[in-house]
Motif scaffolding. Sequence first.
Motif, PDB file in Angstrom:
ATOM      1  N   SER A 141       0.848  -1.190   0.000  1.00 30.07           N
ATOM      2  CA  SER A 141       0.000   0.000   0.000  1.00 30.07           C
ATOM      3  C   SER A 141       0.884   1.240   0.000  1.00 30.07           C
ATOM      4  O   SER A 141       1.725   1.396   0.880  1.00 30.07           O
ATOM      5  N   SER A 142       0.668   2.118  -0.978  1.00 29.13           N
ATOM      6  CA  SER A 142       1.523   3.308  -1.103  1.00 29.13           C
ATOM      7  C   SER A 142       0.765   4.619  -0.940  1.00 29.13           C
ATOM      8  O   SER A 142       1.372   5.677  -1.032  1.00 29.13           O
ATOM      9  N   SER A 143      -0.552   4.567  -0.701  1.00 34.19           N
ATOM     10  CA  SER A 143      -1.334   5.799  -0.621  1.00 34.19           C
ATOM     11  C   SER A 143      -0.840   6.684   0.515  1.00 34.19           C
ATOM     12  O   SER A 143      -0.724   6.228   1.666  1.00 34.19           O
ATOM     13  N   PRO A 144      -0.558   7.967   0.253  1.00 39.04           N
ATOM     14  CA  PRO A 144      -0.132   8.879   1.324  1.00 39.04           C
ATOM     15  C   PRO A 144      -1.200   9.064   2.391  1.00 39.04           C
ATOM     16  O   PRO A 144      -0.883   9.409   3.528  1.00 39.04           O
ATOM     17  N   ALA A 145      -2.472   8.837   2.036  1.00 35.49           N
ATOM     18  CA  ALA A 145      -3.542   9.005   3.020  1.00 35.49           C
ATOM     19  C   ALA A 145      -3.398   8.043   4.195  1.00 35.49           C
ATOM     20  O   ALA A 145      -3.868   8.327   5.302  1.00 35.49           O
ATOM     21  N   LEU A 146      -2.724   6.915   4.003  1.00 39.48           N
ATOM     22  CA  LEU A 146      -2.555   5.921   5.063  1.00 39.48           C
ATOM     23  C   LEU A 146      -1.546   6.355   6.116  1.00 39.48           C
ATOM     24  O   LEU A 146      -1.356   5.657   7.113  1.00 39.48           O
ATOM     25  N   SER A 147      -0.879   7.479   5.903  1.00 35.84           N
ATOM     26  CA  SER A 147       0.082   7.986   6.885  1.00 35.84           C
ATOM     27  C   SER A 147      -0.588   8.813   7.972  1.00 35.84           C
ATOM     28  O   SER A 147       0.096   9.412   8.796  1.00 35.84           O
ATOM     29  N   ASN A 148      -1.913   8.848   7.985  1.00 37.69           N
ATOM     30  CA  ASN A 148      -2.671   9.616   8.977  1.00 37.69           C
ATOM     31  C   ASN A 148      -2.848   8.772  10.232  1.00 37.69           C
ATOM     32  O   ASN A 148      -3.667   7.848  10.267  1.00 37.69           O
ATOM     33  N   ARG A 149      -2.114   9.084  11.292  1.00 32.33           N
ATOM     34  CA  ARG A 149      -2.167   8.306  12.523  1.00 32.33           C
ATOM     35  C   ARG A 149      -3.501   8.480  13.261  1.00 32.33           C
ATOM     36  O   ARG A 149      -3.944   7.570  13.974  1.00 32.33           O
ATOM     37  N   ASN A 150      -4.149   9.609  13.107  1.00 33.77           N
ATOM     38  CA  ASN A 150      -5.441   9.796  13.762  1.00 33.77           C
ATOM     39  C   ASN A 150      -6.507   8.899  13.142  1.00 33.77           C
ATOM     40  O   ASN A 150      -7.380   8.375  13.837  1.00 33.77           O
ATOM     41  N   ARG A 151      -6.424   8.730  11.837  1.00 32.22           N
ATOM     42  CA  ARG A 151      -7.412   7.922  11.136  1.00 32.22           C
ATOM     43  C   ARG A 151      -7.066   6.442  11.165  1.00 32.22           C
ATOM     44  O   ARG A 151      -7.950   5.588  11.223  1.00 32.22           O
ATOM     45  N   PHE A 152      -5.746   6.133  11.132  1.00 28.17           N
ATOM     46  CA  PHE A 152      -5.292   4.730  11.098  1.00 28.17           C
ATOM     47  C   PHE A 152      -4.273   4.534  12.227  1.00 28.17           C
ATOM     48  O   PHE A 152      -3.059   4.476  11.982  1.00 28.17           O
ATOM     49  N   PRO A 153      -4.723   4.428  13.466  1.00 31.25           N
ATOM     50  CA  PRO A 153      -3.785   4.425  14.611  1.00 31.25           C
ATOM     51  C   PRO A 153      -2.949   3.165  14.743  1.00 31.25           C
ATOM     52  O   PRO A 153      -1.909   3.194  15.398  1.00 31.25           O
ATOM     53  N   THR A 154      -3.365   2.039  14.144  1.00 36.21           N
ATOM     54  CA  THR A 154      -2.623   0.782  14.325  1.00 36.21           C
ATOM     55  C   THR A 154      -2.047   0.277  13.005  1.00 36.21           C
ATOM     56  O   THR A 154      -1.797  -0.922  12.861  1.00 36.21           O
ATOM     57  N   PHE A 155      -1.818   1.182  12.059  1.00 40.46           N
ATOM     58  CA  PHE A 155      -1.409   0.761  10.716  1.00 40.46           C
ATOM     59  C   PHE A 155       0.098   0.894  10.531  1.00 40.46           C
ATOM     60  O   PHE A 155       0.704   1.919  10.888  1.00 40.46           O
ATOM     61  N   PHE A 156       0.718  -0.144   9.958  1.00 41.38           N
ATOM     62  CA  PHE A 156       2.129  -0.136   9.550  1.00 41.38           C
ATOM     63  C   PHE A 156       2.192  -0.685   8.126  1.00 41.38           C
ATOM     64  O   PHE A 156       1.304  -1.411   7.675  1.00 41.38           O
ATOM     65  N   ARG A 157       3.279  -0.355   7.439  1.00 43.18           N
ATOM     66  CA  ARG A 157       3.454  -0.896   6.082  1.00 43.18           C
ATOM     67  C   ARG A 157       4.939  -0.981   5.740  1.00 43.18           C
ATOM     68  O   ARG A 157       5.719  -0.081   6.049  1.00 43.18           O
ATOM     69  N   THR A 158       5.297  -2.084   5.094  1.00 39.59           N
ATOM     70  CA  THR A 158       6.673  -2.236   4.614  1.00 39.59           C
ATOM     71  C   THR A 158       6.851  -1.610   3.232  1.00 39.59           C
ATOM     72  O   THR A 158       7.978  -1.491   2.752  1.00 39.59           O
ATOM     73  N   HIS A 159       5.739  -1.256   2.585  1.00 38.17           N
ATOM     74  CA  HIS A 159       5.800  -0.518   1.322  1.00 38.17           C
ATOM     75  C   HIS A 159       5.827   0.968   1.650  1.00 38.17           C
ATOM     76  O   HIS A 159       4.906   1.482   2.285  1.00 38.17           O
ATOM     77  N   PRO A 160       6.845   1.698   1.222  1.00 41.76           N
ATOM     78  CA  PRO A 160       6.919   3.125   1.550  1.00 41.76           C
ATOM     79  C   PRO A 160       5.766   3.908   0.928  1.00 41.76           C
ATOM     80  O   PRO A 160       5.149   3.485  -0.063  1.00 41.76           O
TER      81      PRO A 160
END
Length: 820
Positions: A141-160
């Motif tokens: 997953s490369s979407s910049p929107a996934l870097s929102n910690r408030n919206r996705f507090p438990t999300f990590f990704r090995t894809h930059p």
Amino acid sequence: MAVIGKSLRQLSSVASGHIALRASLTLLLLSWPCPSLGKKKLYIGALFPMSGGWPGGQACLPSAQMALDLVNNRTDILPDYELELIYYDSMCDPGESTKLLYDLLYTEPIKTVLMPGCSSVSTLVAEAARMWNLIVLSYGSSSPALSNRNRFPTFFRTHPSATLHNPTRVRLFQKWKWTKIATIQQTTEVFTSTLDDLEQRVKEAGIEISVRQSFLTDPAVAVKNLKRQDARIIVGLFYETEARKVFCEVFKEKLYGKKYVWFLIGWYADNWFKIKDPSINCTIENMTEAVEGHVTTEIVMLNPETVRGASNLTSQEFLGALMNRLGGKNPEETGGFQEAPLAYDAVWALALALNKTVAPLKAKGRRLEDFNYNNHDITAEIYRALNTSSFEGVSGHVVFDAQGSRMAMTLIEQLQGGSYKKIGYYDSSQKNLSWFGNDVYIQNSQPYLNNMTAVGCMMALAAVFPLGIDGHHIHRSQFPVVCQFRLWLLGLGFSLAYGSMFTKIWWVHNLFTKKEEKKEKRKHLEPWKLYATVGVLLAIDILSLMIWQIVDPLHITVEKFTREAPKGDLDVLIQPLLEHCTSEKMNTWLGVVYGYKGLLLLLGIFLAYETKSVSTEKINDHRAVGMAIYNVAVLCMITAPVTMILTSQQDASFAFAALAIVFSVYITLVVLFVPKMRRLITRGEWQSEQQDTLKTGSSTNNNDEEKSRQLERENRELQKIIQEKEQRVSELRNQLVERQALRNRRRPSSGTNQNHSNPSPPSSQPDPKSLLPPPGYPNPASDNHSSLPPSFSNSSNLYQADSKISRNHCHNSQIPLLYK
């Protein structure tokens, strides 16, 4: 999106009613006696897209399974546990993934971690995961929107994140001193958010986005706007299928070549522009021509270094193992093959993080198998362990930033001759830009000719030793062999060393100092022509030396000098003798050889002078070659006559000849090879004859000849346009003359009838052809407004009735407006 939202609401509403029962049942099941091996299972719920827009699961799933097998066989990682993967095909579809997520969450056993792929699917999963206290670790997953910690507090990704490309782009803009850029994007969330981030970064760097275009499915209008607004440095953000549409339009609008630089995403297939696409009407040749020279930035997904990381595999060993697991499938036809290292490292990151939580949980009286969807403590420990992850993987160093995104290096490539070439790396964390340009630089200096020069120089140096040998060192019967060695080593050494340099300078002159029509025919320099030229020069030397040795071979002659009386009272006389290598017609042969070599030296000096201001990528060290030719020519022209004069003074003759050979050889080697050695050792940023080795030509180019050719081509194109316009103007003038003549014929009749009340004559109707717009412009809209969009169909109401101008009442002065 409505279906997704509805499904999410169903998930959250059902969760509160069933979570306690599910948790109790799971705890009971997990406390049941385990298999004979005594290992307890931890389950990973995964969504792998085996089909759909991005079928990345085709390679990522085997990669993850391979990592699981290795982890479960390790005794130092989770020795009391076994990881098991439960996966479904998400088809990269959020709607389908909603149903599959429901099945994962409400079907036994309990999943400790979720692993989705695709940005759209990960967005859905990561937003819902907080309700179940689940950690989400994505591999694709490369979407910049996934870097929102408030919206996705438990999300990590090995894809930059896709925004990791932007620091690289900005650094390149700054390096090449570009202050204005243009962008064209496909209107999707991932590209819109990426472009917003780029806009902020270029603004901070003092760079202006002068043109910003977007499209949904058809990029034709957007590309035309780029052309109309004279965009030169263009960043393109779109998927691979849309990229083919864009560059088909780019070819039609001639928005490519040395005046333009395109920056694209690097994760397309290597042959993406050669794939037949029914949605475009351009040939493969058209596409290949349009995409040539573009630059790509791509996240480094495979460790370029030979390092054994946490899995005890190097990146190349991993690729070999993955190919075996894929059963020999073509990587270019296997979805997700590039992202496979990320899936592999995702499993290892999870295993190492879970292993790190065992001790802290034990200190709290808890275990990993105690996890349920209501347990915040275990989730917090897994989160802390992942957040502090740092290890060497097959994709490089694995570490996450504060938003849970992977930090990685960026690879910079350029399409050269139809294939991608690596030109550099950029490390955004260290702000370090490193280049691969040394290899390109050396390759463009014709390395095989450089090798011939080096071999020739070594042969010339070897000839110094036979020059110093006389009868004191060897038997007189062997002296003719030494004579042959002198002649052949010097002759062939000169032909190889000087001949290869002469060949370079000859072809540079032949290509860039001729008339335009000849240059167009020979603008592609083929290497075999260079080698053939050296071969011809070498063949002439070999043939002449063979004829010399067959017709009039060298032999030893002894020159006697006046007898001398030694010092002291000795009744003897000393007879000085000097041994020479000679033949019956020595002067004739030397005259032929010196004449031929002398002409080559003089011609080389002339060509070096003529090409001193030429700059070319084909032979980019020709100026250094010119300096070496000056050096060799001067020393040879001085040494040859001096050694002939000093024939009877063997010490002075040998010293002069040997020093001339040594100096000319070493100066040549220093001038030609030291710059290349420096580039290889330092591996720093280079400045070639055209500022950079990029073939785009958008950076400063000092090649006056190239500029002149380009201007001449543009001049010819403009002349054609002018001729077309003049022809059009001539047609319009003829039409005006005809209309004026028609009016003049009608005036008498109207004058005689002016007192009558007859209806006025109909207004003259212009020729319909005269109202047609120039080629390339749309036809004027018809009177029927039904084809217009609703927002524009009633636009005429904005004007008063007396200000309307109908088509039947156009004034002649308004006709030219149709052609602007």
